[in-house]
Write an enzyme that holds these catalytic residues in place. Structure first.
Site, short mmCIF file in Angstrom:
data_model
loop_
_atom_site.label_atom_id
_atom_site.label_comp_id
_atom_site.label_asym_id
_atom_site.label_seq_id
_atom_site.Cartn_x
_atom_site.Cartn_y
_atom_site.Cartn_z
N GLU A 32 0.81 -1.21 0.00
CA GLU A 32 0.00 0.00 0.00
C GLU A 32 0.85 1.27 0.00
OE1 GLU A 32 -1.42 0.89 4.44
OE2 GLU A 32 -2.25 -0.95 3.64
N CYS A 56 3.81 8.37 0.78
CA CYS A 56 4.42 7.42 1.70
C CYS A 56 4.53 6.08 0.99
CB CYS A 56 3.56 7.32 2.96
SG CYS A 56 4.16 6.12 4.14
N CYS A 106 7.00 -7.44 6.47
CA CYS A 106 8.17 -6.95 7.19
C CYS A 106 8.59 -8.01 8.21
CB CYS A 106 7.85 -5.65 7.92
SG CYS A 106 9.27 -4.97 8.81
N CYS A 148 7.47 -5.41 14.93
CA CYS A 148 7.09 -4.45 15.98
C CYS A 148 5.65 -4.76 16.40
CB CYS A 148 7.19 -3.02 15.47
SG CYS A 148 8.82 -2.61 14.83
N CYS A 165 2.46 -2.72 15.17
CA CYS A 165 2.34 -2.48 13.73
C CYS A 165 1.64 -3.64 13.03
CB CYS A 165 3.74 -2.25 13.16
SG CYS A 165 3.80 -2.27 11.38
N GLU A 181 10.93 -2.29 6.08
CA GLU A 181 12.05 -1.52 6.64
C GLU A 181 12.97 -1.13 5.47
OE1 GLU A 181 13.58 -0.26 9.53
OE2 GLU A 181 15.20 0.17 8.11
N LEU A 194 12.22 5.23 17.76
CA LEU A 194 12.82 4.95 19.07
C LEU A 194 11.79 4.31 19.99
CD1 LEU A 194 15.57 5.21 20.35
CD2 LEU A 194 14.96 7.50 21.13
N HIS A 195 10.74 5.01 20.27
CA HIS A 195 9.56 4.48 20.96
C HIS A 195 9.77 4.07 22.42
CE1 HIS A 195 7.97 4.82 17.04
NE2 HIS A 195 8.24 3.63 16.60
N ASN A 255 -2.11 4.97 16.90
CA ASN A 255 -3.36 4.72 16.21
C ASN A 255 -3.69 3.26 16.47
OD1 ASN A 255 -5.50 4.57 14.44
ND2 ASN A 255 -4.16 4.17 12.70
N CYS A 292 -1.09 -0.83 7.58
CA CYS A 292 -0.09 -0.71 8.64
C CYS A 292 -0.59 0.28 9.68
CB CYS A 292 1.23 -0.21 8.05
SG CYS A 292 2.47 0.08 9.31
S1 SF4 Z 1 6.88 -0.51 12.22
FE1 SF4 Z 1 8.08 -0.69 10.32
S2 SF4 Z 1 9.83 -1.97 10.93
FE2 SF4 Z 1 8.27 -2.28 12.53
S3 SF4 Z 1 7.13 -4.10 11.84
FE3 SF4 Z 1 6.05 -2.25 11.04
S4 SF4 Z 1 6.85 -1.98 8.96
FE4 SF4 Z 1 8.29 -3.35 10.06
#
Ligand code: SF4
Length: 376
Positions: A97, A116, A123, A127, A130, A188, A243-244, A318, A361
């Site tokens: 997307e 974007c 991926c 994370c 995500c 990524e 960073l988070h 979100n 995502c």
């Molecule tokens: S935030 Fe980015 S690096 Fe992390 S799982 Fe999602 S797409 Fe992959």
């Protein structure tokens, strides 16, 4: 025709590869520039109309390549008209997307249209906040598959321009389509390093899409070796680092990559990057209620980043439909920001746009909006 769909895209070729192909059909090398312009500047959708090339050359191109590898299967527009999202099927059936965000002029900034892009199908980094990360890795996107996403959105943004020129709100001299590109979609980008860098070279080419490198942002989850490699590239792009969390325990809970590249190594690499490029880094910090949004964590983040040439984007999460996270309260973001200010770390609390079409995502658009808002 099904056979045709499996052909690679000609947009995967570099200029020198394109020249070898053109010369191989008996054309003069100078035709390469015309072909390049027809593809990227004029955005021709078919080889047939490229009559500056011999029939032999056009037929050879058609036999071996398609122009766009993207088959749009869904296009969604947000209710406020600011955001479009497209889901594309790739020739092998993978889905990716892409998002287009429109910004009205504000203060010193002109109209912006930001795309974007995705760099991978799926991926591998997992994370926990995500949606893409929960799908697992499928494959790398090619250079042409990355660039085509921008070109598709160019056409979409172009229809805005025509409407604005027709109603007099924009003159031809103000005409511009995509102004910014952020590598923050699925995947990524630094795990697909070569194709990401090659696509940036195509996007910035002045005979092509001609998007300024300073208007391009690459986002990474924090892969240390490619950050150090990127520091040696002659590309004045922007780097955003997710960073988070300010400590390894908290960060590893949501970002498995932290076990491989813990915060100390990541920040050291970021400082090397800043020293070599003299460019600030954007640190993204998605605020997860009860997880990383406490004031003591803001204090730790302030200590970690004080004195570093950077900007922190605080992004209320979100929540994804099945995800475990809740959005932090507005006051929480303000308190977090106030604490960072005490350490002289600049930050902004972001809100997202187009949330009503965010079906992919979980953080894609929020992250993109946050960083783009800081990039001129
Ligand atoms: S935030 Fe980015 S690096 Fe992390 S799982 Fe999602 S797409 Fe992959």
């Amino acid at each position: 025709m099904p056979q045709k769909r499996s052909l690679p895209t000609v947009l995967d070729l570099s200029k020198s590869e394109l020249e070898a192909l053109v010369v191989g059909t008996g054309e003069a090398p100078s035709r390469t520039g015309q072909l390049w312009r027809a593809l990227y500047h004029e955005r021709r959708a078919s080889f047939d109309g490229m009559t500056f090339l011999s029939l032999r050359c056009r037929e050879a191109l058609k036999r071996r390549y398609v122009i766009s590898p993207l088959d749009p299967v869904q296009c969604l527009a947000s209710k406020d008209g600011s955001t479009d999202k497209a889901v594309f099927r790739l020739p092998d059936g993978e889905l990716i997307e892409t998002v287009l965000m429109r910004y009205e002029p504000d203060g010193h900034r002109k109209v912006r249209r930001t795309v974007c892009v995705s760099t991978q199908a799926g991926c591998a980094l997992g994370c926990t906040f995500c949606a893409t990360g929960q799908q697992g890795f499928r494959r790398q996107l090619s250079v042409g598959e990355i660039v085509s996403q921008v070109m598709f959105m160019e056409r979409l943004a172009g229809t805005d321009e025509e409407a604005q020129m027709a109603d007099g709100t924009q003159t031809r001299s103000e005409r511009q389509s995509v102004t910014n590109v952020v590598f923050m979609g699925m995947g990524e980008p630094l795990a697909n390093y070569d194709n990401t860098l090659s696509s940036i070279r195509t996007l910035t080419d002045d005979q092509g899409l001609h998007i300024g490198a300073r208007h391009i942002t690459v986002s990474t989850v924090g892969l240390v070796p490619p950050i150090l490699k990127l520091a040696d590239e002659d590309q004045p792009i922007n780097l955003a680092v997710s960073l988070h969390a300010p400590d390894n325990v908290t960060r590893s809970e949501t970002m498995p990559v932290n076990r491989q590249y813990p915060i100390e190594r990541l920040i050291e690499a970021c400082k090397t990057y800043i020293a070599k490029t003299r460019r600030r880094i954007f640190f993204e910090y998605v605020l997860l209620h009860g997880q990383n949004d406490h004031v003591h964590q803001a204090e730790a983040l302030g200590r970690l980043l004080t004195g570093t040439l950077c900007h922190v984007n605080l992004i209320p999460v979100n929540p994804t439909v099945d995800g475990p996270y809740r959005r932090s309260a507005r006051e929480c973001g303000s308190a977090f920001q106030a604490k960072l200010r005490e350490y002289r770390v600049p930050s902004t609390v972001r809100t997202e746009k187009g949330i009503d079409i965010n079906a992919g995502c979980g953080q894609l658009r929020a992250r993109a909006v946050a960083v783009d808002a800081e990039v001129l």
